[in-house]
Motif scaffolding. Sequence first.
Motif, PDB file in Angstrom:
ATOM      1  N   THR A   2       0.836  -1.182   0.000  1.00 14.76           N
ATOM      2  CA  THR A   2       0.000   0.000   0.000  1.00 14.76           C
ATOM      3  C   THR A   2       0.878   1.242   0.000  1.00 14.76           C
ATOM      4  O   THR A   2       1.887   1.297   0.675  1.00 14.76           O
ATOM      5  CB  THR A   2      -0.919   0.019   1.232  1.00 14.76           C
ATOM      6  N   CYS A   3       0.464   2.236  -0.741  1.00 11.82           N
ATOM      7  CA  CYS A   3       1.210   3.479  -0.863  1.00 11.82           C
ATOM      8  C   CYS A   3       0.694   4.493   0.152  1.00 11.82           C
ATOM      9  O   CYS A   3      -0.510   4.683   0.296  1.00 11.82           O
ATOM     10  CB  CYS A   3       1.063   3.995  -2.293  1.00 11.82           C
ATOM     11  N   ARG A   4       1.622   5.157   0.832  1.00  8.75           N
ATOM     12  CA  ARG A   4       1.285   6.178   1.827  1.00  8.75           C
ATOM     13  C   ARG A   4       1.484   7.556   1.200  1.00  8.75           C
ATOM     14  O   ARG A   4       2.576   7.844   0.699  1.00  8.75           O
ATOM     15  CB  ARG A   4       2.163   6.016   3.060  1.00  8.75           C
ATOM     16  N   ILE A   5       0.442   8.388   1.239  1.00  7.56           N
ATOM     17  CA  ILE A   5       0.459   9.654   0.515  1.00  7.56           C
ATOM     18  C   ILE A   5       0.274  10.836   1.463  1.00  7.56           C
ATOM     19  O   ILE A   5      -0.680  10.884   2.233  1.00  7.56           O
ATOM     20  CB  ILE A   5      -0.615   9.672  -0.592  1.00  7.56           C
ATOM     21  N   LEU A   6       1.188  11.798   1.357  1.00 10.41           N
ATOM     22  CA  LEU A   6       1.153  13.033   2.124  1.00 10.41           C
ATOM     23  C   LEU A   6       0.536  14.134   1.267  1.00 10.41           C
ATOM     24  O   LEU A   6       0.898  14.291   0.100  1.00 10.41           O
ATOM     25  CB  LEU A   6       2.586  13.427   2.520  1.00 10.41           C
ATOM     26  N   VAL A   7      -0.375  14.893   1.847  1.00 12.24           N
ATOM     27  CA  VAL A   7      -1.008  16.024   1.168  1.00 12.24           C
ATOM     28  C   VAL A   7      -0.439  17.307   1.771  1.00 12.24           C
ATOM     29  O   VAL A   7      -0.608  17.560   2.962  1.00 12.24           O
ATOM     30  CB  VAL A   7      -2.545  15.986   1.325  1.00 12.24           C
ATOM     31  N   VAL A   8       0.262  18.094   0.941  1.00 14.60           N
ATOM     32  CA  VAL A   8       0.824  19.371   1.389  1.00 14.60           C
ATOM     33  C   VAL A   8      -0.007  20.474   0.739  1.00 14.60           C
ATOM     34  O   VAL A   8       0.167  20.801  -0.432  1.00 14.60           O
ATOM     35  CB  VAL A   8       2.319  19.492   1.024  1.00 14.60           C
ATOM     36  N   GLU A   9      -0.957  20.983   1.516  1.00 15.34           N
ATOM     37  CA  GLU A   9      -1.973  21.916   0.997  1.00 15.34           C
ATOM     38  C   GLU A   9      -2.531  22.706   2.169  1.00 15.34           C
ATOM     39  O   GLU A   9      -2.900  22.112   3.184  1.00 15.34           O
ATOM     40  CB  GLU A   9      -3.091  21.109   0.318  1.00 15.34           C
ATOM     41  N   ASP A  10      -2.588  24.045   2.045  1.00 15.11           N
ATOM     42  CA  ASP A  10      -3.070  24.860   3.159  1.00 15.11           C
ATOM     43  C   ASP A  10      -4.564  25.154   3.118  1.00 15.11           C
ATOM     44  O   ASP A  10      -5.130  25.613   4.106  1.00 15.11           O
ATOM     45  CB  ASP A  10      -2.278  26.168   3.266  1.00 15.11           C
ATOM     46  N   GLU A  11      -5.219  24.909   1.989  1.00 14.90           N
ATOM     47  CA  GLU A  11      -6.672  25.087   1.910  1.00 14.90           C
ATOM     48  C   GLU A  11      -7.326  23.810   2.434  1.00 14.90           C
ATOM     49  O   GLU A  11      -7.317  22.782   1.763  1.00 14.90           O
ATOM     50  CB  GLU A  11      -7.105  25.343   0.459  1.00 14.90           C
ATOM     51  N   ILE A  12      -7.879  23.858   3.637  1.00 18.54           N
ATOM     52  CA  ILE A  12      -8.341  22.646   4.323  1.00 18.54           C
ATOM     53  C   ILE A  12      -9.420  21.901   3.545  1.00 18.54           C
ATOM     54  O   ILE A  12      -9.428  20.666   3.521  1.00 18.54           O
ATOM     55  CB  ILE A  12      -8.781  22.951   5.778  1.00 18.54           C
ATOM     56  N   PHE A  13     -10.316  22.601   2.880  1.00 17.81           N
ATOM     57  CA  PHE A  13     -11.365  21.901   2.130  1.00 17.81           C
ATOM     58  C   PHE A  13     -10.784  21.160   0.930  1.00 17.81           C
ATOM     59  O   PHE A  13     -11.187  20.044   0.621  1.00 17.81           O
ATOM     60  CB  PHE A  13     -12.478  22.872   1.702  1.00 17.81           C
ATOM     61  N   VAL A  14      -9.831  21.783   0.261  1.00 19.43           N
ATOM     62  CA  VAL A  14      -9.144  21.130  -0.855  1.00 19.43           C
ATOM     63  C   VAL A  14      -8.368  19.913  -0.337  1.00 19.43           C
ATOM     64  O   VAL A  14      -8.436  18.819  -0.906  1.00 19.43           O
ATOM     65  CB  VAL A  14      -8.193  22.119  -1.576  1.00 19.43           C
TER      66      VAL A  14
END
Length: 142
Positions: A2-14
Amino acid sequence: MTCRILVVEDEIFVATEIEHVIEEMGFIPVGIAAEQRSALALASQADVALVDLNLRDGATGINIGRILAQTHGVTVMFMTANPAQLGDGVPGTIGVLPKPVTDQDLRDAVNYIVARRRAADAAPPRRLRLFGQSDTFDMVQG
């Protein structure tokens, strides 16, 4: 695997929508980082990172992507409404998916970068601009 994915994004809804799509795809979201400090704190838990350029602490996304890729071995794809800020790309990173993106654009791009990470042959999706490639329709060897 399984691949572990990090989301680097400051717009919380996005960011939460991206995480939702990742989970639906069967991948593991390791967290949302809204700035460099939290992104680098989560780096060791991630295989792949989806990185916006302009974050809570400014235009730190390019540096975050570079560090994740070159220091931590994370497969990095940028997602931004400002793809021109990346110029010809960032060494060690895959490419950029221009925002706004549909859920299908996101699924296509994530499937491609996960395949690349696993060294599988895959055709890049139409909207993903690969770095170091003259044409995003080229077949890319993982």
